[in-house]
Design a protein around this motif. Structure first.
Motif, PDB file in Angstrom:
ATOM      1  N   GLN A 126      -4.019  -2.118  15.849  1.00 39.64           N
ATOM      2  CA  GLN A 126      -2.957  -1.395  15.136  1.00 39.64           C
ATOM      3  C   GLN A 126      -2.693  -2.037  13.784  1.00 39.64           C
ATOM      4  OE1 GLN A 126       0.889  -0.160  17.169  1.00 39.64           O
ATOM      5  NE2 GLN A 126       1.665  -1.830  15.911  1.00 39.64           N
ATOM      6  N   GLY A 127      -2.776  -1.253  12.718  1.00 35.51           N
ATOM      7  CA  GLY A 127      -2.526  -1.749  11.374  1.00 35.51           C
ATOM      8  C   GLY A 127      -1.214  -1.234  10.827  1.00 35.51           C
ATOM      9  N   PHE A 128      -0.095  -1.823  11.262  1.00 36.50           N
ATOM     10  CA  PHE A 128       1.227  -1.404  10.805  1.00 36.50           C
ATOM     11  C   PHE A 128       1.867  -2.485   9.936  1.00 36.50           C
ATOM     12  CE2 PHE A 128       2.564   2.011  14.151  1.00 36.50           C
ATOM     13  CZ  PHE A 128       1.416   2.720  13.880  1.00 36.50           C
ATOM     14  N   SER A 129       2.185  -3.637  10.534  1.00 34.71           N
ATOM     15  CA  SER A 129       2.954  -4.671   9.835  1.00 34.71           C
ATOM     16  C   SER A 129       2.198  -5.225   8.637  1.00 34.71           C
ATOM     17  CB  SER A 129       3.293  -5.816  10.793  1.00 34.71           C
ATOM     18  OG  SER A 129       4.167  -5.369  11.808  1.00 34.71           O
ATOM     19  N   GLU A 130       2.958  -5.598   7.614  1.00 33.99           N
ATOM     20  CA  GLU A 130       2.430  -6.246   6.416  1.00 33.99           C
ATOM     21  C   GLU A 130       3.337  -7.415   6.055  1.00 33.99           C
ATOM     22  OE1 GLU A 130       2.108  -3.461   3.227  1.00 33.99           O
ATOM     23  OE2 GLU A 130       0.898  -2.029   4.360  1.00 33.99           O
ATOM     24  N   PRO A 131       2.851  -8.349   5.239  1.00 35.91           N
ATOM     25  CA  PRO A 131       3.755  -9.389   4.742  1.00 35.91           C
ATOM     26  C   PRO A 131       4.936  -8.757   4.006  1.00 35.91           C
ATOM     27  CG  PRO A 131       1.467  -9.957   4.264  1.00 35.91           C
ATOM     28  CD  PRO A 131       1.459  -8.547   4.772  1.00 35.91           C
ATOM     29  N   LEU A 172      -1.510   2.634   8.941  1.00 39.63           N
ATOM     30  CA  LEU A 172      -0.523   3.292   8.091  1.00 39.63           C
ATOM     31  C   LEU A 172      -0.762   2.884   6.637  1.00 39.63           C
ATOM     32  CD1 LEU A 172       2.880   3.036  10.026  1.00 39.63           C
ATOM     33  CD2 LEU A 172       1.300   4.967   9.892  1.00 39.63           C
ATOM     34  N   VAL A 173      -0.821   3.879   5.761  1.00 37.78           N
ATOM     35  CA  VAL A 173      -1.075   3.631   4.339  1.00 37.78           C
ATOM     36  C   VAL A 173      -0.117   4.470   3.500  1.00 37.78           C
ATOM     37  CG1 VAL A 173      -3.512   3.063   4.660  1.00 37.78           C
ATOM     38  CG2 VAL A 173      -2.839   5.448   4.285  1.00 37.78           C
ATOM     39  N   ARG A 174       0.094   4.031   2.278  1.00 33.05           N
ATOM     40  CA  ARG A 174       0.935   4.789   1.350  1.00 33.05           C
ATOM     41  C   ARG A 174       0.031   5.666   0.489  1.00 33.05           C
ATOM     42  NH1 ARG A 174       5.799   4.932   0.688  1.00 33.05           N
ATOM     43  NH2 ARG A 174       6.131   2.991   1.844  1.00 33.05           N
ATOM     44  N   PHE A 187      -1.424   8.512   8.100  1.00 30.21           N
ATOM     45  CA  PHE A 187      -1.958   7.860   9.296  1.00 30.21           C
ATOM     46  C   PHE A 187      -3.471   8.032   9.304  1.00 30.21           C
ATOM     47  CE2 PHE A 187      -2.807   7.109  13.734  1.00 30.21           C
ATOM     48  CZ  PHE A 187      -1.725   6.452  14.275  1.00 30.21           C
ATOM     49  N   LEU A 188      -4.202   6.923   9.177  1.00 34.22           N
ATOM     50  CA  LEU A 188      -5.662   6.977   9.099  1.00 34.22           C
ATOM     51  C   LEU A 188      -6.305   6.249  10.281  1.00 34.22           C
ATOM     52  CD1 LEU A 188      -6.353   6.101   5.329  1.00 34.22           C
ATOM     53  CD2 LEU A 188      -6.027   8.371   6.358  1.00 34.22           C
ATOM     54  N   LEU A 189      -7.505   6.709  10.648  1.00 30.84           N
ATOM     55  CA  LEU A 189      -8.359   6.012  11.608  1.00 30.84           C
ATOM     56  C   LEU A 189      -9.528   5.416  10.828  1.00 30.84           C
ATOM     57  CD1 LEU A 189      -8.498   8.717  14.429  1.00 30.84           C
ATOM     58  CD2 LEU A 189      -6.733   6.989  14.007  1.00 30.84           C
ATOM     59  N   GLU A 230      -1.293  14.898   5.019  1.00 32.54           N
ATOM     60  CA  GLU A 230      -0.943  13.781   4.159  1.00 32.54           C
ATOM     61  C   GLU A 230       0.576  13.688   4.062  1.00 32.54           C
ATOM     62  OE1 GLU A 230      -1.647  13.107  -0.448  1.00 32.54           O
ATOM     63  OE2 GLU A 230      -3.514  12.764   0.687  1.00 32.54           O
ATOM     64  N   GLY A 231       1.112  12.491   4.259  1.00 29.72           N
ATOM     65  CA  GLY A 231       2.553  12.284   4.222  1.00 29.72           C
ATOM     66  C   GLY A 231       3.234  12.428   5.564  1.00 29.72           C
ATOM     67  N   ASP A 232       2.481  12.777   6.621  1.00 33.19           N
ATOM     68  CA  ASP A 232       3.072  12.932   7.956  1.00 33.19           C
ATOM     69  C   ASP A 232       3.069  11.632   8.753  1.00 33.19           C
ATOM     70  OD1 ASP A 232       3.750  15.546   7.685  1.00 33.19           O
ATOM     71  OD2 ASP A 232       2.115  16.348   8.920  1.00 33.19           O
ATOM     72  N   GLY A 233       2.605  10.544   8.152  1.00 36.09           N
ATOM     73  CA  GLY A 233       2.438   9.304   8.903  1.00 36.09           C
ATOM     74  C   GLY A 233       3.706   8.773   9.525  1.00 36.09           C
ATOM     75  N   TRP A 234       4.842   8.928   8.825  1.00 33.42           N
ATOM     76  CA  TRP A 234       6.088   8.380   9.363  1.00 33.42           C
ATOM     77  C   TRP A 234       6.528   9.141  10.610  1.00 33.42           C
ATOM     78  CZ3 TRP A 234       8.210   3.918   8.962  1.00 33.42           C
ATOM     79  CH2 TRP A 234       9.546   3.728   9.364  1.00 33.42           C
TER      80      TRP A 234
END
Length: 399
Positions: A126-131, A172-174, A187-189, A230-234
Motif C-alpha cells: 500500500q502506497g499511502f503515507s508520505e513524510p 495514491l497520487v496527486r 488511485f493507481l495500480l 481521475e480525482g476519485d482517489g479520495w
C-alpha cells in the motif's frame, strides 16, 4: 443484538477446524509470522490451498469470487486460523485492495488482477503515507502528470510494508493541484518492477524488516491502471478504510496473547510456586481476560451493525480500534514481564536461520520481546488513537 448462541456458527467453526486439521501442512503450522504477514513462500503455498477449497477470498462476496461469508463467519475463520498456527493471507489484497477492485475496477482490471490475487501469485503493498502526510493523508505530494496514455509519477512513500516482497502497489497520487486537496487525488495500480521505483529498507524497533521507503522517479504508469475516474482517489480511499469495522480490534491477536499469558502463568515459577500463584499477576491476568471478553462482545455487536448497514458501525469500529490496540500494548508488556529475566532478550525470530542455539523458554517466549516492540506502533498505524477519537466524537454527535 441477540446474545443467544448461534448453532449455525458453531457448525461452521467445526467445519473450519476440520479443514485446518486435514489441509494445513504440518511444516507450515506454527511457523513465525511477520508483524503483518507471513513469509512469501508460506503465504503463497497456503493461499493456493485455500483457493483450491474455494476459500481464497474469505472477505469477498460470492459474485466476486469470494466465500460470501457473513462478518461473524469471517471472524471465526480468522480466529481458527490463528489458533491453528496457519500462515496469513495477503491482507493488503484481501481486505483493502480486493473490495476496491470489486466495487470500482473495470472488467479488464478485474480479469487481470483478481485471479492472481486468489491464487497467491500477485502480492500487494500500500502506497499511502508520505513524510509529513500520515494522519493528514489528503496533504500527500506524490505527483502524477498525464503524458498521453501514461502518468509520470514522482514522489516518495514511507512505511510501505512489504514493498520489498510485493509484486504490485496500490498508490495514491496527486493529479490536480488546482482544486481542494481531497479532490485532486487519484488511485493507481503500479507494477513494482517498473523502472524508476526504488525501495529502501527501514528496520523497525522490533528489529524486523517489513517497512520501507519507496521512491518514484519519473515512473511511467499506464492510464489504464487508474481505478475509477481521475480525482476519485479520495472517495475510493474512504471506501477502502471504512471496510471491516468489526476486525479493527484484531481479536485473534488478543486471544493469542491470552493463550501465551496462561501458558507462562503455569510454567514460569517464582520460587517453588507457579507465576499464577502471585496475587498481583493473577489479578492483572484476570482483568485482561475480562477486557478481552468485553472486546469480543463488542466485536459481535459491531458485526451485527455491519450486517444491518447501521451508520453507527463506523464510530463503533473506531472505538474498537482504540480499545483493541491499547489492549494489545498492555498485554504484550505483561508477556515480557512474565518472562522475568528473559524478558530483556529479543528472541532471534527476525534473523534465526535455524542454526542458533535454543534459548530458555524458546517454545513459549519466542518473539515476545519483538512483538512488544512492534505493538508500540499499533495505536498509530491504521489511524492514530487521536484521529479515531475525533471520528468517534463527530460520528456520535451526528447520531
Amino acid at each position: 443484538m441477540d446474545f443467544q448462541p448461534d448453532t449455525g456458527l458453531d457448525t461452521f467453526r467445526e467445519e473450519v477446524r476440520a479443514f485446518l486439521r486435514e489441509h494445513l501442512p504440518r511444516d507450515l503450522a506454527g511457523k513465525p509470522v511477520g508483524s503483518v504477514r507471513s513469509m512469501r513462500p508460506d503465504l503463497v503455498r497456503w493461499q493456493k490451498i485455500l483457493n483450491a477449497r474455494g476459500w481464497g477470498a474469505p472477505h469477498w462476496a460470492q459474485k466476486d469470487g469470494g466465500t460470501g461469508w457473513t462478518v461473524l463467519q469471517r471472524l471465526v475463520f480468522d480466529e481458527e486460523c490463528v489458533a491453528a498456527g496457519a500462515p496469513t493471507q495477503d491482507g493488503f489484497a484481501q481486505k483493502l485492495l480486493g473490495p476496491v477492485l470489486n466495487e470500482f475496477a473495470s472488467p479488464e482490471q478485474k480479469a487481470e488482477h483478481v485471479p492472481l490475487i486468489l491464487d497467491g501469485e500477485r502480492l500487494w503493498c500500500q502506497g499511502f503515507s508520505e513524510p509529513g502526510s500520515g494522519s493528514d493523508l489528503a496533504s500527500l505530494r506524490t505527483r502524477a502528470v498525464r503524458d498521453g496514455d501514461h502518468y509520470v509519477v514522482n514522489g516518495q512513500k514511507i512505511w510501505t510494508s512489504y514493498a520489498h516482497e510485493s509484486d504490485w502497489i496500490f498508490l495514491l497520487v496527486r493529479t490536480d493541484t488546482e482544486v481542494k486537496k481531497q479532490a485532486g487525488i487519484s488511485f493507481l495500480l503500479v507494477d513494482m518492477k517498473t523502472p524508476g521505483i526504488t525501495v529502501r529498507p527501514i528496520r523497525s524497533i522490533d528489529d524486523c524488516h517489513h517497512l520501507n521507503e519507496t521512491f518514484f522517479d519519473n515512473v511511467r504508469v499506464p492510464v489504464a491502471n487508474r481505478i475509477g475516474a481521475e480525482g476519485d482517489g479520495w472517495n475510493i480511499t474512504k471506501f477502502l478504510l471504512n471496510n471491516e469495522h468489526a476486525s479493527a480490534a484484531d481479536l485473534p491477536i488478543l486471544r493469542r496473547y491470552l493463550i501465551q499469558l496462561r501458558t507462562l502463568a503455569a510454567t514460569q515459577r517464582v520460587g517453588a510456586a507457579p507465576l499464577i500463584a502471585q496475587p498481583e499477576f493473577a489479578l492483572r491476568l484476570a482483568r485482561l481476560e475480562a477486557e478481552v471478553t468485553a472486546v469480543a462482545t463488542m466485536v459481535k455487536r459491531v458485526a451485527a451493525m455491519e450486517q444491518d448497514h447501521s451508520p453507527a458501525a463506523h464510530a463503533m469500529g473506531s472505538i474498537l480500534k482504540v480499545r483493541g490496540t491499547e489492549l494489545q500494548q498492555r498485554m504484550s508488556e505483561l508477556l515480557v514481564e512474565a518472562l522475568g529475566d528473559y524478558g530483556a532478550l529479543a528472541y532471534p525470530e527476525p534473523h534465526d536461520d535455524g542454526t542458533a542455539a535454543a534459548m530458555p523458554l524458546q517454545d513459549v517466549g519466542r518473539g515476545i520481546a519483538n512483538e512488544m516492540f512492534f505493538r508500540r506502533a499499533s495505536t498509530i498505524y491504521g489511524g492514530t488513537s487521536e484521529v479515531q477519537r475525533g471520528i468517534i466524537a463527530r460520528m456520535l454527535f451526528q447520531l
